[in-house]
Design a protein around this motif. Structure first.
Motif, PDB file in Angstrom:
ATOM      1  N   HIS A 344       0.814  -1.216   0.000  1.00 52.71           N
ATOM      2  CA  HIS A 344       0.000   0.000   0.000  1.00 52.71           C
ATOM      3  C   HIS A 344       0.851   1.272   0.000  1.00 52.71           C
ATOM      4  O   HIS A 344       0.504   2.264   0.636  1.00 52.71           O
ATOM      5  N   ASN A 345       1.938   1.239  -0.739  1.00 50.37           N
ATOM      6  CA  ASN A 345       2.772   2.417  -0.935  1.00 50.37           C
ATOM      7  C   ASN A 345       3.751   2.105  -2.063  1.00 50.37           C
ATOM      8  O   ASN A 345       4.418   1.060  -2.035  1.00 50.37           O
ATOM      9  N   ALA A 346       3.841   2.981  -3.050  1.00 52.32           N
ATOM     10  CA  ALA A 346       4.659   2.704  -4.232  1.00 52.32           C
ATOM     11  C   ALA A 346       6.145   2.599  -3.892  1.00 52.32           C
ATOM     12  O   ALA A 346       6.855   1.759  -4.452  1.00 52.32           O
ATOM     13  N   VAL A 347       6.632   3.433  -2.979  1.00 53.77           N
ATOM     14  CA  VAL A 347       8.047   3.388  -2.610  1.00 53.77           C
ATOM     15  C   VAL A 347       8.357   2.100  -1.862  1.00 53.77           C
ATOM     16  O   VAL A 347       9.380   1.433  -2.122  1.00 53.77           O
ATOM     17  N   LEU A 348       7.477   1.715  -0.922  1.00 50.04           N
ATOM     18  CA  LEU A 348       7.678   0.466  -0.204  1.00 50.04           C
ATOM     19  C   LEU A 348       7.585  -0.737  -1.151  1.00 50.04           C
ATOM     20  O   LEU A 348       8.318  -1.710  -1.001  1.00 50.04           O
ATOM     21  N   GLN A 349       6.683  -0.655  -2.113  1.00 53.02           N
ATOM     22  CA  GLN A 349       6.548  -1.738  -3.078  1.00 53.02           C
ATOM     23  C   GLN A 349       7.849  -1.927  -3.862  1.00 53.02           C
ATOM     24  O   GLN A 349       8.332  -3.052  -4.034  1.00 53.02           O
ATOM     25  N   ALA A 350       8.418  -0.814  -4.346  1.00 49.62           N
ATOM     26  CA  ALA A 350       9.674  -0.891  -5.095  1.00 49.62           C
ATOM     27  C   ALA A 350      10.819  -1.370  -4.209  1.00 49.62           C
ATOM     28  O   ALA A 350      11.684  -2.140  -4.657  1.00 49.62           O
ATOM     29  N   THR A 351      10.827  -0.942  -2.956  1.00 43.45           N
ATOM     30  CA  THR A 351      11.885  -1.361  -2.035  1.00 43.45           C
ATOM     31  C   THR A 351      11.775  -2.849  -1.715  1.00 43.45           C
ATOM     32  O   THR A 351      12.790  -3.562  -1.666  1.00 43.45           O
ATOM     33  N   LEU A 352      10.558  -3.333  -1.490  1.00 42.94           N
ATOM     34  CA  LEU A 352      10.359  -4.756  -1.226  1.00 42.94           C
ATOM     35  C   LEU A 352      10.794  -5.592  -2.419  1.00 42.94           C
ATOM     36  O   LEU A 352      11.372  -6.668  -2.259  1.00 42.94           O
ATOM     37  N   ALA A 353      10.534  -5.105  -3.617  1.00 39.14           N
ATOM     38  CA  ALA A 353      10.854  -5.871  -4.825  1.00 39.14           C
ATOM     39  C   ALA A 353      12.310  -5.746  -5.231  1.00 39.14           C
ATOM     40  O   ALA A 353      12.924  -6.738  -5.655  1.00 39.14           O
ATOM     41  N   ALA A 354      12.875  -4.535  -5.106  1.00 40.14           N
ATOM     42  CA  ALA A 354      14.199  -4.276  -5.688  1.00 40.14           C
ATOM     43  C   ALA A 354      15.244  -3.818  -4.683  1.00 40.14           C
ATOM     44  O   ALA A 354      16.349  -3.436  -5.075  1.00 40.14           O
ATOM     45  N   GLY A 355      14.933  -3.841  -3.401  1.00 37.24           N
ATOM     46  CA  GLY A 355      15.902  -3.420  -2.404  1.00 37.24           C
ATOM     47  C   GLY A 355      15.894  -1.914  -2.182  1.00 37.24           C
ATOM     48  O   GLY A 355      15.135  -1.170  -2.808  1.00 37.24           O
ATOM     49  N   ILE A 356      16.762  -1.469  -1.301  1.00 37.32           N
ATOM     50  CA  ILE A 356      16.777  -0.065  -0.890  1.00 37.32           C
ATOM     51  C   ILE A 356      17.089   0.858  -2.066  1.00 37.32           C
ATOM     52  O   ILE A 356      16.500   1.942  -2.185  1.00 37.32           O
ATOM     53  N   ILE A 357      17.996   0.449  -2.944  1.00 41.92           N
ATOM     54  CA  ILE A 357      18.320   1.293  -4.097  1.00 41.92           C
ATOM     55  C   ILE A 357      17.080   1.493  -4.966  1.00 41.92           C
ATOM     56  O   ILE A 357      16.801   2.603  -5.441  1.00 41.92           O
ATOM     57  N   GLY A 358      16.323   0.421  -5.168  1.00 50.39           N
ATOM     58  CA  GLY A 358      15.085   0.531  -5.929  1.00 50.39           C
ATOM     59  C   GLY A 358      14.100   1.469  -5.265  1.00 50.39           C
ATOM     60  O   GLY A 358      13.416   2.249  -5.934  1.00 50.39           O
ATOM     61  N   GLY A 359      14.022   1.408  -3.940  1.00 50.10           N
ATOM     62  CA  GLY A 359      13.130   2.301  -3.209  1.00 50.10           C
ATOM     63  C   GLY A 359      13.542   3.751  -3.330  1.00 50.10           C
ATOM     64  O   GLY A 359      12.702   4.638  -3.486  1.00 50.10           O
ATOM     65  N   VAL A 360      14.857   4.010  -3.261  1.00 49.03           N
ATOM     66  CA  VAL A 360      15.364   5.379  -3.397  1.00 49.03           C
ATOM     67  C   VAL A 360      15.044   5.917  -4.793  1.00 49.03           C
ATOM     68  O   VAL A 360      14.642   7.082  -4.950  1.00 49.03           O
ATOM     69  N   LEU A 361      15.192   5.076  -5.805  1.00 45.57           N
ATOM     70  CA  LEU A 361      14.889   5.502  -7.175  1.00 45.57           C
ATOM     71  C   LEU A 361      13.400   5.802  -7.350  1.00 45.57           C
ATOM     72  O   LEU A 361      13.022   6.777  -8.014  1.00 45.57           O
TER      73      LEU A 361
END
Length: 442
Positions: A344-361
């Protein structure tokens, strides 16, 4: 920010004069436009009875989605191989950020929770290439009209199922205490349908403002989208859509009449609040307001963020288990089965899928869209960016398994302001690009 003109607010960010001329009579252009419409309808499509758990398996619907994704990817890949403008656009910072998130999620494939992680990565990359190709060929207006046509089909199906086949059109959501709330679904989860309806509302009003849509069809579409959005009971979607509409009419709001109306409303509001506080009923009034906005009629549902805080805490703990590599796409339905099956959050979704770097991006992409809300020269981009950012705060609104209307809109908003046209070229000089072929085919 400079307000757009009162009734003709159309403006384009990238220069289009050097792009190859597109002929709308071309079979290729028509096919590309229809492919966007089908992708918008098919991406989130999940017609089912009741409220099933979120799963991804191979059936006839998924096979059709794969076919559409394959066609879109083939067109996008062909453009990458033959069009300098497409390649250069994919090398801009927003495109690189999206590609890097997908690449990082792809690297997690050997240890991904879901076997659909790699296909999801490839499908989203294919749609990114296709979106860039469509923008270069159909321009922003053409892509916007295709998005509107797609969500109109979705709205028609959803409302038809709601009224005539409720076993498929109604989503019975089980709340705390055994309370069941009926929400419109029909074609997908109510939250996804709600976001699509708000996207349709913004597109309808935009094309009315730019004299593309007459008043009668505009009124019909506005009524359909508003009713469907209300029936989904998706508060995030409605707030996000309202923000997009406000951005769309910001010039009207800050006109002399708009400021006068707002001032009058503020005065009435102050008088009303003052009266309530003088009577000592402020606590009961606030509780009553919160109750109206809750699905269950319980004010605590709103004050607790409808359970989002607990969901986000669970997502954060899962991210902590694999902060560098990530769990790959579609991990939430398995790892968060007791927490709504989503971050339920796009940044958390990207971080869960791709790691912290993905979340930062992803955070950077959301910041880019926030910047576009106030700085883009294109009114439609400003309105859609507002919708995307707010919807992504409380939903996994983008980078879906099969990109739907909001993911495609996210690609459009992220890429369009930095879109690269063929440098130092005249119409048709990139003769083998998608846009060039479209012109030749006329």
């Amino acid at each position: 920010m400079t307000a757009p003109a009162a009734h003709h607010p159309e403006a384009s960010s990238p220069p289009e004069a050097s792009a190859p001329t597109t002929s709308w009579g071309s079979p290729l252009v028509i096919s590309m436009w229809l492919l966007i419409v089908v992708a918008v309808v098919m991406g989130p499509l999940d017609i089912s009875s009741g409220a099933p758990k979120m799963t991804v398996g191979l059936d006839s619907t998924v096979a059709c989605k794969l076919l559409v994704a394959g066609l879109a990817s083939m067109l996008g890949l062909y453009a990458v191989l033959t069009s300098t403008a497409t390649r250069q656009t994919l090398m801009t910072l927003p495109s690189v950020a999206i590609i890097t998130i997908l690449l990082l999620a792809g690297l997690a494939t050997p240890i991904a929770i879901s076997s659909t992680s790699l296909p999801t990565t490839l499908i989203n990359f294919g749609y990114l290439m296709f979106t860039v190709t469509a923008l270069l060929t159909l321009k922003l207006r053409g892509v916007g009209l295709a998005l509107l046509a797609g969500v109109t089909v979705t709205c028609s199906i959803a409302l038809s199922l709601w009224f005539f086949v409720p076993s498929y059109g109604v989503f019975p959501e089980l709340l705390e205490g055994g309370l069941i709330v009926k929400r419109l679904s029909g074609t997908a989860h109510p939250n996804a349908v709600g976001r699509a309806m708000m996207l349709g509302l913004i597109l309808t009003l935009y094309f009315y403002r730019t004299d593309v849509l007459p008043a009668l069809p505009t009124g019909v579409l506005v009524g359909m989208f508003t009713l469907a959005a209300y029936l989904t009971l998706s508060r995030t979607a409605m707030v996000a859509g309202a923000a997009g509409v406000v951005i769309l009419y910001l010039d009207v709001i800050f006109s002399r009449a708009g400021i006068l109306a707002m001032s009058f409303a503020v005065v009435l509001g102050i008088c009303g609040v003052t009266t309530i506080y003088m009577q000592g009923d402020e606590d009961r009034f606030i509780d009553k307001i919160l109750t109206k906005f809750s699905k269950s009629g319980n004010a605590e549902e709103i004050t607790s963020g409808t359970g989002r805080s607990e969901i986000w805490a669970k997502a954060a703990s899962l991210i902590g288990n694999r902060p560098i590599i990530g769990h790959g796409f579609n991990a939430a339905p398995t790892l968060m089965i007791d927490h709504s099956q989503a971050t339920h959050n796009a940044v958390l979704q990207a971080t869960l899928a791709a790691g912290i770097i993905g979340g930062v991006l992803m955070f950077g992409l959301m910041a880019w869209n926030v910047y576009l809300v106030t700085s883009s020269n294109a009114l439609l981009i400003r309105a859609l960016a507002a919708l995307i950012v707010i919807a992504s705060l409380a939903e996994d609104a983008v980078l879906e398994t099969f990109p739907g209307p909001l993911t495609i809109a996210f690609f459009v908003c992220s890429v369009y302001p930095v879109m690269v046209t063929a440098p130092n070229s005249q119409p048709g000089t990139e003769s083998r690009s998608i846009a060039g072929l479209a012109g030749d085919a006329a």
